[in-house]
Design a protein around this motif. Structure first.
Motif, short mmCIF file in Angstrom:
data_model
loop_
_atom_site.label_atom_id
_atom_site.label_comp_id
_atom_site.label_asym_id
_atom_site.label_seq_id
_atom_site.Cartn_x
_atom_site.Cartn_y
_atom_site.Cartn_z
N PHE A 330 2.68 -1.92 4.18
CA PHE A 330 1.89 -3.15 3.46
C PHE A 330 2.57 -4.24 4.17
CE2 PHE A 330 1.50 0.23 0.19
CZ PHE A 330 0.23 -0.02 0.04
N GLU A 331 1.88 -5.05 4.79
CA GLU A 331 2.25 -6.45 5.50
C GLU A 331 3.28 -6.10 6.56
OE1 GLU A 331 1.49 -9.70 5.74
OE2 GLU A 331 -0.45 -9.02 4.94
N ASP A 332 3.45 -5.07 7.20
CA ASP A 332 4.68 -4.65 8.13
C ASP A 332 3.91 -4.50 9.50
OD1 ASP A 332 6.47 -3.19 9.64
OD2 ASP A 332 7.30 -2.55 7.44
N ARG A 333 4.26 -5.40 10.67
CA ARG A 333 3.91 -5.25 11.96
C ARG A 333 4.70 -3.92 12.55
NH1 ARG A 333 2.31 -10.45 10.56
NH2 ARG A 333 0.36 -11.12 11.00
N PRO A 340 -3.01 -5.24 5.58
CA PRO A 340 -2.74 -6.86 5.17
C PRO A 340 -2.81 -7.28 3.75
CG PRO A 340 -4.19 -6.33 7.18
CD PRO A 340 -4.18 -5.11 6.39
N GLU A 341 -2.30 -8.19 3.43
CA GLU A 341 -2.30 -8.65 1.84
C GLU A 341 -3.60 -9.29 1.73
OE1 GLU A 341 -0.15 -11.52 -1.48
OE2 GLU A 341 0.32 -11.43 0.59
N GLU A 350 -5.29 -2.52 9.14
CA GLU A 350 -5.28 -2.93 10.52
C GLU A 350 -4.66 -1.88 11.53
OE1 GLU A 350 -3.35 -6.57 13.26
OE2 GLU A 350 -2.58 -6.04 10.96
N HIS A 351 -5.46 -1.33 12.27
CA HIS A 351 -4.66 -0.35 13.26
C HIS A 351 -4.30 -0.93 14.23
CE1 HIS A 351 -4.50 3.48 15.68
NE2 HIS A 351 -4.83 4.07 14.37
N ARG A 352 -2.98 -0.83 14.79
CA ARG A 352 -2.18 -1.76 15.52
C ARG A 352 -1.76 -0.78 16.97
NH1 ARG A 352 -0.25 -6.41 14.09
NH2 ARG A 352 1.81 -6.22 15.41
N PRO A 384 5.47 4.55 2.93
CA PRO A 384 5.19 3.43 3.82
C PRO A 384 6.51 2.97 4.25
CG PRO A 384 5.13 3.02 1.53
CD PRO A 384 5.12 4.47 1.42
N LEU A 385 6.45 2.36 5.44
CA LEU A 385 7.80 1.81 6.04
C LEU A 385 8.47 0.58 4.86
CD1 LEU A 385 6.88 0.96 9.55
CD2 LEU A 385 8.21 2.83 8.44
#
Length: 448
Positions: A330-333, A340-341, A350-352, A384-385
């Motif tokens: 969550f909210e972790d790039r 995303p929040e 968001e697939h990065r 999650p991270l």
């Protein structure tokens, strides 16, 4: 109601009326490596095609390697007589080109929607995935974000040089996120944004990224997955053209500098039902967790799509925000799949992981298949991270390993098409082997 051909004919006639100086139109489509191929047609011939005349191009043009050559893939290319295949015009994509020295138009073409679509054409692969989801009552909304570098137009013995700051004339060699860089490069960036808008692309936010001469331009959320991928493909073409007009080179190369961040293709995806309800937000966001689990399960098998060449693998585990394992948060790039929040209406992933030079049709198709698989399997994701910084699953970091992981994956063969998987994997394998068949100066320094 107008027929399909009459609508296209009206589009062509309107274009000719509004752009009487345009004599030729490039009809273009994306091949497997993500390059445009096609032909330049007199505009009067385009009107005949729009009215129903056949449009045929070689089927094997889709199979071109990164350098434009053909590889023997099964019976294709050298044992099939190099047959033609039907294409059709993509409505709404006939636009003027403003970066060439002479007036020109361009228009997308595709085999999807024809009587015999090419099974391994990237746009057709995505079209089939979207059609299947639509039959299940699932309607994706998609937004792409693309990072790219500006370089000086002149290379230095084949190597890129930093873009020159138009204000000072000095090299833009200081990596930063300063807003002033947008002002200093405003002429070329504004032209890129306006040109993209002229192509029908919904351009939104422009960001100066960390790397020297690196920028990111985002697109609006689109409820048509094919159109969203069209935007990404056309943006790459127009951005390179506008950069040259301004004395720069623009490149979506994944990792042009080892010491600076690479360029990524970030894809935001949300899923809605026919009534407009966000499917990921239902039942205390349980479908979101299932979708994430599906994405992470298939991610190690999709690496030839997300990292489509040798250079793209260099980007993984780089200087900032580039994952080394299949992870989410969550909210972790630092995660491959970031949440995303947002409010429940706009809940999305968001697939990065994909590099900026990946094929947008195939990247979106792979992401959607992961989401679809997750919703079907209904498994819980790994931690999650945010809860465990060491959470994650390994994925291949070399092309040949990645190809082997993709080639026999049953879910991908079923949902992307076995023929596509075979053709794509062999194309990537042959491209990688061809890349290795050149001795670089470094080898002589090390071993001579």
């Amino acid at each position: 109601m107008k027929s399909h051909s009459s609508t296209l004919l009206a589009e062509v006639r309107s274009f000719r009326q509004n752009h009487p100086d345009v004599r030729y139109v490039d009809l273009i489509a994306l091949d497997i490596p993500g390059h445009f191929y096609g032909k330049r047609y007199p505009v009067e011939m385009l009107e005949k095609i729009a009215a129903g005349s056949p449009l045929k191009l070689p089927q094997n043009a889709v199979l071109l390697g990164a350098q434009g050559g053909l590889f023997k893939i099964g019976d294709y290319c050298f044992n099939d007589g190099d047959p033609d295949a039907n294409r059709r015009l993509v409505p709404g994509t006939l636009k003027p080109v403003n970066w060439e020295s002479q007036p020109l138009g361009q228009m997308l073409i595709t085999s999807d929607g024809t009587e015999a679509p090419i099974e391994f054409e990237p746009r057709e692969v995505l079209a089939k995935v979207l059609e299947r989801l639509q039959h299940q009552g699932i309607h994706p909304v998609v937004a792409f974000e693309l990072e790219f570098y500006l370089f000086d137009k002149q290379l230095d013995n084949g190597l890129p040089q930093f873009a020159r700051d138009p204000l000072s004339g000095d090299a833009d060699d200081q990596p930063n996120l300063h807003i002033e860089r947008l002002s200093r490069f405003s002429d070329v960036l504004d032209d890129m944004a306006q040109t993209a808008k002229d192509q029908g692309i919904d351009i939104t936010v422009i960001t100066a990224e960390i790397g020297p001469g690196q920028f990111e331009i985002n697109f609006g959320h689109c409820d048509d997955g094919l159109r969203a991928a069209d935007w990404a493909a056309l943006f790459c073409r127009s951005t390179r053209g506008v950069a040259l007009k301004h004395g720069y080179r623009a490149s979506f190369m994944a990792k042009p500098y080892l010491q600076f961040p690479g360029s990524g293709m970030h894809v935001h995806v949300s899923l809605y039902d026919a009534a407009g309800n966000n499917l990921l937000a239902a039942h205390q966001q349980q479908p979101l967790r299932h979708a994430v689990a599906g994405c992470l399960e298939l991610l190690p098998h999709c690496m030839p799509i997300f990292s489509p060449n040798h250079n793209a693998f260099r980007r993984l585990g780089g200087t900032v925000n580039a994952a080394t394992r299949a992870s989410w948060g969550f909210e972790d790039r630092d995660a491959c799949v970031r949440i995303p929040e947002s409010d429940p209406r706009n809940l999305r992933i968001e697939h990065r992981l994909a590099s900026a030079d990946a094929n947008p049709y195939l990247v979106l198709a792979a992401i959607l298949v992961g989401l679809e698989h997750g919703l079907e399997a209904k498994r819980e994701p790994i931690a999650p991270l945010n809860e465990d910084r060491n959470s994650g699953a390994d994925f291949p970091v070399e092309m040949l390993d990645a190809v082997r992981a993709m080639q026999q994956q049953p879910v991908l063969r079923d949902k992307l098409g076995a023929e596509f998987v075979e053709v794509y994997c062999e194309n990537k394998r042959q491209d990688h082997l061809a890349f290795q068949q050149e001795i670089q100066a470094r080898e002589y320094r090390w071993f001579l």
